[in-house]
Structures are given as structure tokens and as C-alpha cells.
Design an enzyme around this catalytic site. Structure first.
Site, PDB file in Angstrom:
ATOM      1  N   ASP A 174      93.602  -4.197  63.288  1.00  0.00           N
ATOM      2  CA  ASP A 174      94.812  -3.790  62.555  1.00  0.00           C
ATOM      3  C   ASP A 174      95.014  -2.277  62.669  1.00  0.00           C
ATOM      4  OD1 ASP A 174      95.152  -6.469  61.669  1.00  0.00           O
ATOM      5  OD2 ASP A 174      93.631  -6.118  60.141  1.00  0.00           O
TER       6      ASP A 174
ATOM      7  N   HIS B 112      93.134  -9.263  56.207  1.00  0.00           N
ATOM      8  CA  HIS B 112      93.451  -9.456  57.628  1.00  0.00           C
ATOM      9  C   HIS B 112      94.263 -10.730  57.849  1.00  0.00           C
ATOM     10  CE1 HIS B 112      93.246  -9.192  61.932  1.00  0.00           C
ATOM     11  NE2 HIS B 112      92.725 -10.411  61.984  1.00  0.00           N
TER      12      HIS B 112
HETATM   13  N1  LIG Z   1      89.126 -10.321  63.011  1.00  0.00           N
HETATM   14  C1  LIG Z   1      90.078 -10.209  63.911  1.00  0.00           C
HETATM   15  O1  LIG Z   1      90.792  -9.196  63.944  1.00  0.00           O
HETATM   16  C2  LIG Z   1      90.291 -11.267  64.922  1.00  0.00           C
HETATM   17  C3  LIG Z   1      89.690 -12.482  64.808  1.00  0.00           C
HETATM   18  N2  LIG Z   1      89.856 -13.461  65.743  1.00  0.00           N
HETATM   19  C4  LIG Z   1      89.163 -14.730  65.531  1.00  0.00           C
HETATM   20  O2  LIG Z   1      87.978 -14.772  66.328  1.00  0.00           O
HETATM   21  C5  LIG Z   1      87.606 -16.136  66.547  1.00  0.00           C
HETATM   22  C6  LIG Z   1      87.236 -16.365  68.008  1.00  0.00           C
HETATM   23  O3  LIG Z   1      88.355 -16.197  68.827  1.00  0.00           O
HETATM   24  P1  LIG Z   1      88.252 -16.425  70.415  1.00  0.00           P
HETATM   25  O4  LIG Z   1      87.065 -15.742  70.959  1.00  0.00           O
HETATM   26  O5  LIG Z   1      89.582 -16.133  70.990  1.00  0.00           O
HETATM   27  O6  LIG Z   1      87.992 -18.010  70.475  1.00  0.00           O
HETATM   28  P2  LIG Z   1      87.325 -18.848  71.666  1.00  0.00           P
HETATM   29  O7  LIG Z   1      87.596 -20.282  71.371  1.00  0.00           O
HETATM   30  O8  LIG Z   1      87.748 -18.308  72.976  1.00  0.00           O
HETATM   31  O9  LIG Z   1      85.776 -18.534  71.501  1.00  0.00           O
HETATM   32  C7  LIG Z   1      85.049 -18.958  70.403  1.00  0.00           C
HETATM   33  C8  LIG Z   1      83.630 -19.219  70.836  1.00  0.00           C
HETATM   34  O10 LIG Z   1      82.903 -19.636  69.685  1.00  0.00           O
HETATM   35  C9  LIG Z   1      81.962 -20.586  70.122  1.00  0.00           C
HETATM   36  N3  LIG Z   1      81.459 -21.368  69.009  1.00  0.00           N
HETATM   37  C10 LIG Z   1      82.035 -22.382  68.332  1.00  0.00           C
HETATM   38  N4  LIG Z   1      81.182 -22.837  67.379  1.00  0.00           N
HETATM   39  C11 LIG Z   1      80.084 -22.067  67.455  1.00  0.00           C
HETATM   40  C12 LIG Z   1      78.850 -22.042  66.745  1.00  0.00           C
HETATM   41  N5  LIG Z   1      78.589 -22.903  65.761  1.00  0.00           N
HETATM   42  N6  LIG Z   1      77.942 -21.121  67.091  1.00  0.00           N
HETATM   43  C13 LIG Z   1      78.190 -20.230  68.084  1.00  0.00           C
HETATM   44  N7  LIG Z   1      79.321 -20.213  68.792  1.00  0.00           N
HETATM   45  C14 LIG Z   1      80.250 -21.136  68.481  1.00  0.00           C
HETATM   46  C15 LIG Z   1      82.745 -21.427  71.152  1.00  0.00           C
HETATM   47  O11 LIG Z   1      81.863 -22.172  71.976  1.00  0.00           O
HETATM   48  C16 LIG Z   1      83.500 -20.337  71.873  1.00  0.00           C
HETATM   49  O12 LIG Z   1      82.788 -19.868  73.006  1.00  0.00           O
HETATM   50  C17 LIG Z   1      88.786 -16.964  66.061  1.00  0.00           C
HETATM   51  O13 LIG Z   1      88.510 -17.486  64.779  1.00  0.00           O
HETATM   52  C18 LIG Z   1      89.918 -15.960  65.979  1.00  0.00           C
HETATM   53  O14 LIG Z   1      90.914 -16.313  65.069  1.00  0.00           O
HETATM   54  C19 LIG Z   1      90.626 -13.245  66.854  1.00  0.00           C
HETATM   55  C20 LIG Z   1      91.247 -12.025  67.034  1.00  0.00           C
HETATM   56  C21 LIG Z   1      91.175 -10.968  66.068  1.00  0.00           C
HETATM   57  O1  LIG Z   2      96.208 -13.525  64.986  1.00  0.00           O
HETATM   58  C1  LIG Z   2      95.175 -14.170  65.196  1.00  0.00           C
HETATM   59  O2  LIG Z   2      95.038 -15.382  64.999  1.00  0.00           O
HETATM   60  C2  LIG Z   2      93.972 -13.405  65.658  1.00  0.00           C
HETATM   61  C3  LIG Z   2      93.832 -12.193  64.846  1.00  0.00           C
HETATM   62  O3  LIG Z   2      93.280 -12.212  63.772  1.00  0.00           O
HETATM   63  C4  LIG Z   2      94.539 -11.003  65.303  1.00  0.00           C
HETATM   64  O4  LIG Z   2      94.945 -10.913  66.469  1.00  0.00           O
HETATM   65  O5  LIG Z   2      94.704 -10.091  64.489  1.00  0.00           O
END
Ligand SMILES: NC(=O)C1=CN([C@@H]2O[C@H](COP(=O)(O)OP(=O)(O)OC[C@H]3O[C@@H](n4cnc5c(N)ncnc54)[C@H](O)[C@@H]3O)[C@@H](O)[C@H]2O)C=CC1
Ligand SMILES: O=C([O-])CC(=O)C(=O)O
Length: 341
Positions: free
Chosen positions: A178, A205
Site C-alpha cells: 500500500d 489492508h
Molecule cells: N499483503 C499483501 O499486500 C498481499 C497479499 N497477497 C496475498 O498473498 C497470497 C498468495 O498470493 P500468490 O502468491 O499470488 O498466490 P499463489 O496461488 O500464486 O501462491 C500461493 C502458494 O501458496 C502455496 N500454499 C498453499 N497452501 C499452503 C500451505 N498449507 N503451506 C505452504 N504453502 C501453501 C501454494 O502451493 C502456492 O504455491 C494470497 O492470499 C494473496 O491474496 C497478494 C498480494 C498482496
Molecule cells: O488485491 C489483492 O487481492 C492482493 C493484495 O492484497 C494487493 O494487491 O494489495
């Protein structure tokens, strides 16, 4: 059933110790574990943490595909030794001795979804991973990326309390993206070099809970109320902008990996005693009536050293602050309830 999988980037522990001593001088040894390391965020985050000279050991854990990621990243000629772990049985090895655990495990949004729509799947994933952290590396700092952050951080806190090891100074919701977005969008409108820009972002967030404080942005620019309103909205909807642009292929991964690496680096600097490391993060807090709140936090040798005051807000920001409280409160309560049922 997952097979035990382990990939080491060096042939012997002795060699790697010598290499570390040669290359690192007096920089402390720090083990960083990434849970969800083979995902859209996990892979570029693994790359960026491999480039960080403060890391001596990089532990990559996922339920699938970690051997390939670890073998790949492990060939990069930087300080850290890389080990990939896969499957529940190996979570203990992934976590043991970790100073910092970064959690991007879980499902991302698709167009039309809110972050809260991820709760049903991600809450359980985070609960299990945090139970393991409580057992195997109870003293580690935890950087929570998995959404909905407004709820997953309270879930983690409750799991840690049940395990009797909760230290509120060590649990962080990563809201750095953010801040990264607010800086980028502000620099564009204010026509100032983006590298010089600072903008605190407070609240939580998700949507309106994300509140950038452009009245405190530096350098200050004379932007109209309409422009500030539009900048605020764009920052709040930044995640959705990416989700829609990716059209069903996930949410922000590259900018998130960058933001996650920045925040992890700040945590490591704090642990290493670098003074005056300040970043925004969603932490246990008493600066509003809400038990968790994102604001500027000073990082130190034990994690949170000080949660900083919000400072003076404009009338627009004061309204935004009041408006975000009901949603943030209910997301916190939802997480607490889930962890205790
Ligand atoms: N805090 C923030 O600003 C942001 C948060 N996110 C969040 O981050 C998370 C991940 O996003 P992506 O990497 O794009 O998803 P993705 O689906 O590409 O990767 C997630 C990974 O987590 C793994 N996974 C699932 N269950 C698991 C477990 N029990 N133990 C270990 N690994 C496990 C999957 O195998 C996969 O490799 C989502 O919840 C998304 O919303 C995304 C962008 C920004
Ligand atoms: O928007 C989403 O789902 C992933 C996230 O938290 C971000 O990009 O800030």
C-alpha cells in the site's frame, strides 16, 4: 501424501560455513523461511531474499514445487544457503532456527472477489502454519502476507496465544505494498522524483481500510482536494486494479514480492540493531480503539520497538479513519472467532 523433498545448494555444511564467513564479515547469521515459496509471490520473493546480504540461510517451503525453485534460486552466487522443503513432514526443518518467517501461502483473488472472499481457504492455511511456527520457531518474527491480512494477523495472534508464546512485538501484517503504491501514484501526480517520496499508510489492508495520509507526504505538493481524493481511491483499489488487469490469472505478485522484500529487509535490519528503522505495518496496537491497526512502526532487536502516533490528519483523513473502523473491527473479530472455534 507428500514425499520428503530437500534440495541443498551446497555439498557440505563445512564448505558453506567457510563461504559464509568469508563473504559476510561480521554480519550476523539470519535464517529466513518463506512459506508458500513456490507461488506467484513466493518465487520472486525467494529471488529477492537470495539477493539480500543480511540473509545467511534461505528456507523455501511449499506444499508443491519447492525443489525446483530452491535448485534454481540456489545457483545464484550470493551469501545465503538455500534449502527447499516440501510437505507437512518437512515443515519442522523449514522452520527450525528461523529468525524471520514470511507467509505468502494461500489463494489469491480473481476478478469480482474481495479479499474477505479468501477467508474460508486462507484462514485454515494460516492457522496450520502458525501452529507450526509456535512449535518450531516460537521466537521468530512473522511477516503475514496471506489475505485477508485484516483477519489473518488476528488469527495468528490467537493461535500464538493458545500456544502460550504470543509476543505482539513479533507479529506483522505486511502492508508495504500500500505504501509502495501510494508513493508511486503520488509521485506521478505531484511530479516529484519517486525515490524521494514518503507516504504513510494506516488502517488495514483491504478497500477503505487502507488509508494513505497524503497530508503527511514528503515532499509536499499543492494538490487539489479532488486529486487527493482520487489518489486515495486509487491506493485503496490498487490490488483490484491488478486483479482486473490480470483477468483471472491472480493478483499482485511482482510488486508484492518487492514490497515483501523491503519489509523483510527492514525487519532484519531492526534485528541486527540498525537504529531508526521505521515502516508502516499492521500490528497489535493501542493508538486507536482497534486491537490491530496499521501505522508507522519502529523496528528493533525484538521486533516492534515502538508504534508511532498517527500525527496530524486532514479533515478528509479524519473522516476516512472513522469510516474504516467498522469494517476493520469486524474483520478482526472474524479472525479471532475463527481461531477460537
Ligand atoms: N499483503 C499483501 O499486500 C498481499 C497479499 N497477497 C496475498 O498473498 C497470497 C498468495 O498470493 P500468490 O502468491 O499470488 O498466490 P499463489 O496461488 O500464486 O501462491 C500461493 C502458494 O501458496 C502455496 N500454499 C498453499 N497452501 C499452503 C500451505 N498449507 N503451506 C505452504 N504453502 C501453501 C501454494 O502451493 C502456492 O504455491 C494470497 O492470499 C494473496 O491474496 C497478494 C498480494 C498482496
Ligand atoms: O488485491 C489483492 O487481492 C492482493 C493484495 O492484497 C494487493 O494487491 O494489495
Amino acid at each position: 501424501m507428500f514425499r520428503c523433498m530437500l534440495v541443498r545448494s551446497s555439498s557440505s555444511a563445512k564448505q558453506s560455513l567457510m563461504r559464509r564467513n568469508l563473504s559476510s564479515g561480521s554480519v550476523p547469521e539470519r535464517k529466513v523461511a518463506i512459506l508458500g515459496a513456490a507461488g506467484g509471490i513466493g518465487q520472486p520473493l525467494a529471488l529477492l531474499m537470495k539477493l539480500n546480504p543480511l540473509v545467511s540461510s534461505l528456507s523455501l517451503y511449499d506444499i508443491a514445487n519447492t525443489p525446483g525453485v530452491a535448485a534454481d534460486v540456489g545457483h545464484i552466487n550470493t551469501r545465503s544457503e538455500v534449502v527447499g522443503y516440501m510437505g507437512d513432514d518437512n515443515l519442522v526443518k523449514a522452520l527450525e532456527g528461523a529468525d524471520l518467517v514470511i507467509i505468502p501461502a494461500g489463494v489469491p483473488r480473481k476478478p469480482g472477489m474481495t479479499r474477505d472472499d479468501l477467508f474460508n481457504i486462507n484462514a485454515g492455511i494460516v492457522k496450520n502454519l502458525c501452529s507450526a511456527i509456535a512449535k518450531y520457531c516460537p521466537h521468530a518474527l512473522v511477516n503475514m502476507i496471506s489475505n485477508p491480512v485484516n483477519s489473518t494477523v488476528p488469527i495468528a495472534a490467537e493461535i500464538f496465544k493458545k500456544a502460550g508464546m504470543y509476543d505482539e512485538k513479533k507479529l506483522f501484517g505486511v502492508t508495504t505494498l500500500d505504501v509502495v503504491r501510494a508513493k508511486t501514484f503520488y509521485a506521478g501526480k505531484a511530479n516529484v522524483p519517486v525515490a524521494e517520496v514518503n507516504v504513510p499508510v494506516i488502517g488495514g489492508h483491504a478497500g477503505v481500510t487502507i488509508l494513505p495520509l497524503f497530508s503527511q507526504a514528503t515532499p509536499q505538493a499543492n494538490l487539489s482536494g479532488d486529486v487527493l481524493t482520487a489518489l486515495t481511491k486509487r491506493t485503496q483499489d490498487g490490488g483490484t486494479e491488478v486483479v482486473e488487469a490480470k483477468a483471472g490469472k491472480g493478483s499482485a505478485t511482482l510488486s508484492m514480492a518487492y514490497a515483501g522484500a523491503l519489509f523483510a529487509d527492514a525487519c532484519l535490519k531492526g534485528l541486527n540493531g540498525v537504529p531508526d528503522v521505521v515502516e508502516c505495518s499492521y500490528v497489535q496496537s493501542t493508538i486507536t480503539e482497534l486491537p490491530f491497526f496499521a501505522s508507522k512502526v519502529r523496528l528493533g532487536k525484538n521486533g516492534v520497538e515502538e508504534v508511532l502516533d498517527l500525527g496530524p490528519l486532514s479533515d478528509f483523513e479524519k473522516e476516512g479513519l472513522e469510516a474504516l473502523k467498522p469494517e476493520l473491527k469486524s474483520s478482526i473479530e472474524k479472525g479471532v472467532k475463527f481461531a477460537n472455534q
